[in-house]
Write a protein that holds these residues in place. Structure first.
Motif, PDB file in Angstrom:
ATOM      1  N   LEU A 188      57.934  49.067  44.809  1.00 16.98           N
ATOM      2  CA  LEU A 188      56.514  49.231  44.521  1.00 16.98           C
ATOM      3  C   LEU A 188      55.644  49.007  45.751  1.00 16.98           C
ATOM      4  N   ALA A 189      56.056  48.114  46.645  1.00 16.65           N
ATOM      5  CA  ALA A 189      55.214  47.791  47.810  1.00 16.65           C
ATOM      6  C   ALA A 189      56.062  47.754  49.074  1.00 16.65           C
ATOM      7  N   PRO A 190      56.535  48.904  49.546  1.00 16.89           N
ATOM      8  CA  PRO A 190      57.348  48.919  50.765  1.00 16.89           C
ATOM      9  C   PRO A 190      56.502  48.572  51.986  1.00 16.89           C
ATOM     10  N   PRO A 191      57.120  48.125  53.077  1.00 21.10           N
ATOM     11  CA  PRO A 191      56.357  47.706  54.265  1.00 21.10           C
ATOM     12  C   PRO A 191      55.466  48.805  54.823  1.00 21.10           C
ATOM     13  N   GLU A 192      55.922  50.058  54.765  1.00 21.43           N
ATOM     14  CA  GLU A 192      55.147  51.118  55.406  1.00 21.43           C
ATOM     15  C   GLU A 192      53.869  51.461  54.656  1.00 21.43           C
ATOM     16  N   THR A 193      53.782  51.109  53.376  1.00 17.13           N
ATOM     17  CA  THR A 193      52.570  51.426  52.604  1.00 17.13           C
ATOM     18  C   THR A 193      51.821  50.195  52.119  1.00 17.13           C
ATOM     19  N   PHE A 194      52.434  49.022  52.307  1.00 16.06           N
ATOM     20  CA  PHE A 194      51.833  47.801  51.764  1.00 16.06           C
ATOM     21  C   PHE A 194      50.460  47.539  52.369  1.00 16.06           C
ATOM     22  N   ARG A 195      50.332  47.743  53.684  1.00 13.78           N
ATOM     23  CA  ARG A 195      49.066  47.445  54.345  1.00 13.78           C
ATOM     24  C   ARG A 195      47.975  48.442  53.976  1.00 13.78           C
ATOM     25  N   GLU A 196      48.407  49.659  53.607  1.00 22.14           N
ATOM     26  CA  GLU A 196      47.416  50.688  53.302  1.00 22.14           C
ATOM     27  C   GLU A 196      46.974  50.675  51.841  1.00 22.14           C
ATOM     28  N   MET A 197      47.622  49.846  51.032  1.00 21.23           N
ATOM     29  CA  MET A 197      47.271  49.818  49.614  1.00 21.23           C
ATOM     30  C   MET A 197      45.865  49.239  49.423  1.00 21.23           C
ATOM     31  N   ASP A 198      45.172  49.713  48.417  1.00 22.40           N
ATOM     32  CA  ASP A 198      43.853  49.194  48.078  1.00 22.40           C
ATOM     33  C   ASP A 198      44.039  47.913  47.266  1.00 22.40           C
ATOM     34  N   ARG A 199      44.067  46.793  47.993  1.00 26.92           N
ATOM     35  CA  ARG A 199      44.349  45.522  47.332  1.00 26.92           C
ATOM     36  C   ARG A 199      43.093  44.694  47.127  1.00 26.92           C
ATOM     37  N   ARG A 200      41.959  45.176  47.542  1.00 22.83           N
ATOM     38  CA  ARG A 200      40.744  44.359  47.515  1.00 22.83           C
ATOM     39  C   ARG A 200      40.406  43.900  46.088  1.00 22.83           C
ATOM     40  N   GLY A 201      40.504  44.825  45.126  1.00 23.67           N
ATOM     41  CA  GLY A 201      40.181  44.452  43.756  1.00 23.67           C
ATOM     42  C   GLY A 201      41.088  43.367  43.216  1.00 23.67           C
ATOM     43  N   VAL A 202      42.381  43.475  43.500  1.00 26.67           N
ATOM     44  CA  VAL A 202      43.330  42.456  43.048  1.00 26.67           C
ATOM     45  C   VAL A 202      43.062  41.131  43.749  1.00 26.67           C
ATOM     46  N   GLN A 203      42.796  41.181  45.064  1.00 18.68           N
ATOM     47  CA  GLN A 203      42.534  39.954  45.804  1.00 18.68           C
ATOM     48  C   GLN A 203      41.269  39.254  45.306  1.00 18.68           C
ATOM     49  N   GLU A 204      40.241  40.025  44.991  1.00 19.14           N
ATOM     50  CA  GLU A 204      39.008  39.424  44.493  1.00 19.14           C
ATOM     51  C   GLU A 204      39.266  38.655  43.192  1.00 19.14           C
ATOM     52  N   GLN A 205      40.063  39.237  42.313  1.00 16.36           N
ATOM     53  CA  GLN A 205      40.356  38.558  41.054  1.00 16.36           C
ATOM     54  C   GLN A 205      41.260  37.343  41.281  1.00 16.36           C
ATOM     55  N   MET A 206      42.138  37.419  42.266  1.00 17.86           N
ATOM     56  CA  MET A 206      42.950  36.259  42.630  1.00 17.86           C
ATOM     57  C   MET A 206      42.069  35.118  43.122  1.00 17.86           C
ATOM     58  N   LEU A 207      41.083  35.445  43.946  1.00 15.61           N
ATOM     59  CA  LEU A 207      40.185  34.421  44.478  1.00 15.61           C
ATOM     60  C   LEU A 207      39.362  33.792  43.360  1.00 15.61           C
ATOM     61  N   ASP A 208      38.869  34.613  42.438  1.00 20.55           N
ATOM     62  CA  ASP A 208      38.140  34.061  41.292  1.00 20.55           C
ATOM     63  C   ASP A 208      39.039  33.133  40.472  1.00 20.55           C
ATOM     64  N   ALA A 209      40.281  33.554  40.289  1.00 20.96           N
ATOM     65  CA  ALA A 209      41.226  32.743  39.517  1.00 20.96           C
ATOM     66  C   ALA A 209      41.510  31.421  40.210  1.00 20.96           C
ATOM     67  N   LEU A 210      41.704  31.473  41.525  1.00 17.19           N
ATOM     68  CA  LEU A 210      41.986  30.256  42.276  1.00 17.19           C
ATOM     69  C   LEU A 210      40.825  29.272  42.164  1.00 17.19           C
ATOM     70  N   LEU A 211      39.610  29.779  42.277  1.00 17.91           N
ATOM     71  CA  LEU A 211      38.435  28.917  42.183  1.00 17.91           C
ATOM     72  C   LEU A 211      38.307  28.316  40.782  1.00 17.91           C
ATOM     73  N   LEU A 212      38.552  29.127  39.770  1.00 16.93           N
ATOM     74  CA  LEU A 212      38.479  28.644  38.393  1.00 16.93           C
ATOM     75  C   LEU A 212      39.528  27.571  38.130  1.00 16.93           C
ATOM     76  N   LEU A 213      40.748  27.787  38.632  1.00 14.79           N
ATOM     77  CA  LEU A 213      41.823  26.805  38.452  1.00 14.79           C
ATOM     78  C   LEU A 213      41.488  25.488  39.144  1.00 14.79           C
ATOM     79  N   ALA A 214      40.910  25.568  40.343  1.00 21.04           N
ATOM     80  CA  ALA A 214      40.556  24.347  41.074  1.00 21.04           C
ATOM     81  C   ALA A 214      39.489  23.554  40.321  1.00 21.04           C
ATOM     82  N   HIS A 215      38.479  24.237  39.788  1.00 15.33           N
ATOM     83  CA  HIS A 215      37.453  23.547  38.999  1.00 15.33           C
ATOM     84  C   HIS A 215      38.077  22.926  37.741  1.00 15.33           C
ATOM     85  N   ARG A 216      39.024  23.637  37.147  1.00 14.49           N
ATOM     86  CA  ARG A 216      39.683  23.122  35.941  1.00 14.49           C
ATOM     87  C   ARG A 216      40.425  21.829  36.254  1.00 14.49           C
TER      88      ARG A 216
END
Length: 688
Positions: free
Chosen positions: A161-189
């Motif tokens: 699903l995420a080979p090295p040659e395409t991993f960097r070019e993938m549009d990961r911003r949306g997933v990363q943003e939700q990860m960051l929101d989750a991390l912040l929510l977990l820390a507050h919890r």
């Protein structure tokens, strides 16, 4: 239906597609760019899923799927497109913050949610990744075959699903943003949970550690801000997360100390719930931080994929088991179960005779219990003769048993059948960490097994060999004083029928063995509760008790009750269970009753007196055989259940029964006396 299909298949052949054919057909559907991703994944998992529990082909089909994707570039591209689009188009926040983590609703609310879901299933929201997992892995047992997938196969899947040659070019911003929101929510919890009054009560030093939990929330906020600034182009703001992980470790260290202290001062379900939820949230913060910062740490692509593989596997398994009541209880039973069984283990050590002095003390203790049991058996016989209403009779039986066992406990006497439920906990503690290749470990187990055997025989001997003659002596005294035995011939025949080995005696003895096991857990639970709730000091503070007995005596009374509450409640409730089983059986129309070896031996004595001591020797031996079988069943059932529970509480997966049984057999052949009698006391030097 499955049996009918198998028979028809045997005669006419199976016209259904094979598992491999269904899998390949499901993969081919990924070539269609317009297909629904959710349906594609559901069909793919259905093709991978074993048809029954005996189907061990799922891993082979999983490997076949990977080979097919690796060999066909066009199919691989279509597969990658659909899966990545599916993930990117779903809401992932609850997936990161809740999947595999206990909810904040509390123990009983989650309990009722799981039970309610069995009756009325929840309506999933296909926009949320968390709910989609339940639609894709729709079978409640999917976690079983998914857990069995080798790590290397899962790793290959995510590399596709995420080979090295395409991993960097993938549009990961949306997933990363939700990860960051989750991390912040977990820390507050975690910051909020870390300041819970229950944790502060369990750890008197938590106020000194509370800045760690406050700092966790602040550091998580700083990390998220820096990471988002880096995503927007300011690379200097990127944070590799090292400081955040240090604070996470500090918080985890505090929770570990609370867990260890809970084994000493006691615990509760609520405390276990908070601890488990906090630890799960801290673990999730660590996982998300490592995934987010893989590139910043210059981690090799293979390492980044491995971290994600481990995370995804754990989350998928946990989410599939979210509606499992058994899995839910396993998450919370750790500290509480160990605490309860540890209390029983400490009690079990007192039941093991290491020396000749201990052996003789056990005989005397069991003999004292035998005297009281002989009297209790007569009281029960007389209560049954009253012909009282059903509930009144059950109450009388329960009080005779319950108060009698409490009296035996408070006088320091020993009931033989109470031993296995206690000593099994001690043996489980020895099995934890046993190394079968170390002879010293095996010899230690053999020593304890021999000591348990002779202790048990001494207790049985003291109970039976005293309760039986006490019953006979009471019958003789009654005949001399009142002109007849305490039971008539009809009752004596009924007592002998209850001891018949071919009747319900053995199943009824198994019920008593189960109650013996439960009484051990009840004792451990109330010991835990007494320590956790500070029962002793609270009793000592009772104003009326201080005025009545004085402060010093009130303190001693509180200490005594706290130290003996488990034994008192365990014995009393054990008696209530024995006394009410017959009534429950009558109400349900089922042949339910109990048989206990010590009471059965006393009943044999009263039956012998009821026949005016003229019973045939064959009938007497047949009744004695019934008593022996009842005793073996009492001991075997309670010991097996207690050992299994203790090992489960300690998470012991013991797989070395062969070497252990061989060591026990060798000890029995070499030193059979050690299983029956204590070792000889060493003689004083200089004696002749």
């Amino acid at each position: 239906m499955k049996t009918l299909i198998r028979r028809l298949t045997r005669y006419f052949g199976d016209f259904r597609p094979t598992g491999d054919q269904r899998l390949l057909a499901a993969l081919e559907d990924f070539r269609n760019p317009e297909a629904c991703e959710l349906e594609l994944l559901r069909r793919l998992i259905a093709a991978l899923r074993p048809e029954d529990t005996n189907d061990d082909q799922s891993n082979r089909r999983y490997a076949l799927m990977l080979e097919r994707l690796e060999d066909d570039a066009a199919l691989r591209a279509g597969f990658r497109h659909h899966v990545i689009h599916f993930v990117g188009s779903r809401r992932l926040l609850s997936f990161f913050t809740d999947s595999g983590i206990l909810p904040g609703t509390g123990f009983f609310s989650e309990w009722w949610r799981i039970l309610g879901n069995r009756l009325l299933p929840e309506v999933p929201d296909e926009r949320r990744m968390k709910d989609c997992l339940h639609l894709i892995f729709s079978d409640r047992d999917d976690w079983r075959w998914l857990e069995a997938v080798p790590a290397e196969l899962a790793h290959r899947f995510w590399e596709i699903l995420a080979p090295p040659e395409t991993f960097r070019e993938m549009d990961r911003r949306g997933v990363q943003e939700q990860m960051l929101d989750a991390l912040l929510l977990l820390a507050h919890r975690v910051s909020g949970l870390g300041l819970e009054g229950e944790l502060m009560r369990a750890s008197p030093n938590l106020e000194d550690d509370s800045p760690r939990f406050v700092a966790l929330s602040a550091e998580a906020l700083e990390f998220v801000r820096g990471f988002r600034a880096g995503l927007d182009g300011d690379d200097s703001r990127f944070d590799n997360g090292d400081q955040l992980l240090v604070i996470v470790d500090q918080c985890q260290d505090t929770l570990n100390r609370i867990r260890k202290r809970a084994l000493t001062i006691g615990t509760s379900l609520h405390l276990s719930y908070i601890l488990t939820r906090s630890e799960q949230s801290l673990q999730r913060i660590t996982e998300l931080t490592r995934i987010l910062t893989a590139g910043l740490r210059n981690a090799p692509h293979e390492v980044a994929i491995r971290d994600w593989t481990i995370f995804a596997r754990e989350v998928f398994l946990a989410e599939n088991r979210r509606h499992s009541l058994r899995h839910y209880m396993q998450q919370l039973s750790g500290v509480l179960a160990v605490r309860v069984t540890e209390n029983a283990a400490r009690s079990g050590e007192h039941y093991i005779c290491e020396t000749r002095t201990d052996y003789h003390r056990m005989w005397r203790s069991a003999a004292g219990a035998g005297i009281l049991i002989g009297i209790m058996a007569l009281l029960k016989i007389k209560a049954a003769a009253l012909g009282a209403p059903l509930f009144v009779e059950a109450f009388l039986f329960s009080m005779i048993y319950g108060l009698g066992f409490v009296t035996i406990f408070l006088l320091g006497f020993t009931v033989a059948t109470k031993q296995p439920a206690m000593t099994a906990q001690t043996l489980a503690g020895l099995l934890d960490g046993l190394k079968p290749n170390r002879q010293a470990d095996l010899e230690r187990i053999a020593d304890v097994a021999a000591a348990v055997s002779r202790s048990q025989l001494a207790a049985i001997g003291g109970n039976v060999m005293v309760a039986l003659p006490v019953a006979i002596l009471v019958s003789l005294a009654a005949a001399f004083l009142f002109g007849g035995p305490p039971v008539d011939t009809a009752k004596a025949a009924h007592l002998m029928a209850d001891l018949d080995p071919l009747s319900w005696a053995v199943p009824h003895a198994a019920i008593a063995g189960f109650y013996l096991f439960l009484s051990g857990l009840i004792s451990g639970y109330f010991d835990n509760r007494a320590a956790y709730a500070n029962i002793g000091p609270r009793i000592a503070r009772l104003g009326w008790l201080q005025r009545l007995a004085g402060k010093d005596r009130a303190v001693r009374a509180g200490d005594y009750i706290e130290n003996h509450l488990g034994g008192i409640m365990g014995n009393f409730l054990f008696g209530c269970m024995l006394g009410s089983t017959g009534m429950i059986g009558t109400l349900l129309g089922l042949p339910l009753d109990i048989r206990h070896i010590a009471f059965s031996s006393a009943n044999l004595g009263y039956a012998f007196g009821g026949f005016e001591f003229a019973m045939a020797w064959q009938a007497l031996l047949w009744g004695a055989l019934g008593v022996a079988l009842i005793g073996l069943t009492n001991l075997g059932v309670s010991f097996a259940l207690a050992l299994r529970t203790a090992m489960g509480a300690r998470r012991i997966a013991f797989a070395h029964w062969g070497p252990l049984l061989a060591a026990l057999g060798r000890r029995f052949r070499q030193q059979p006396r050690s299983f029956l009698l204590p070792p000889e006391e060493p003689r004083e030097n200089g004696g002749h």
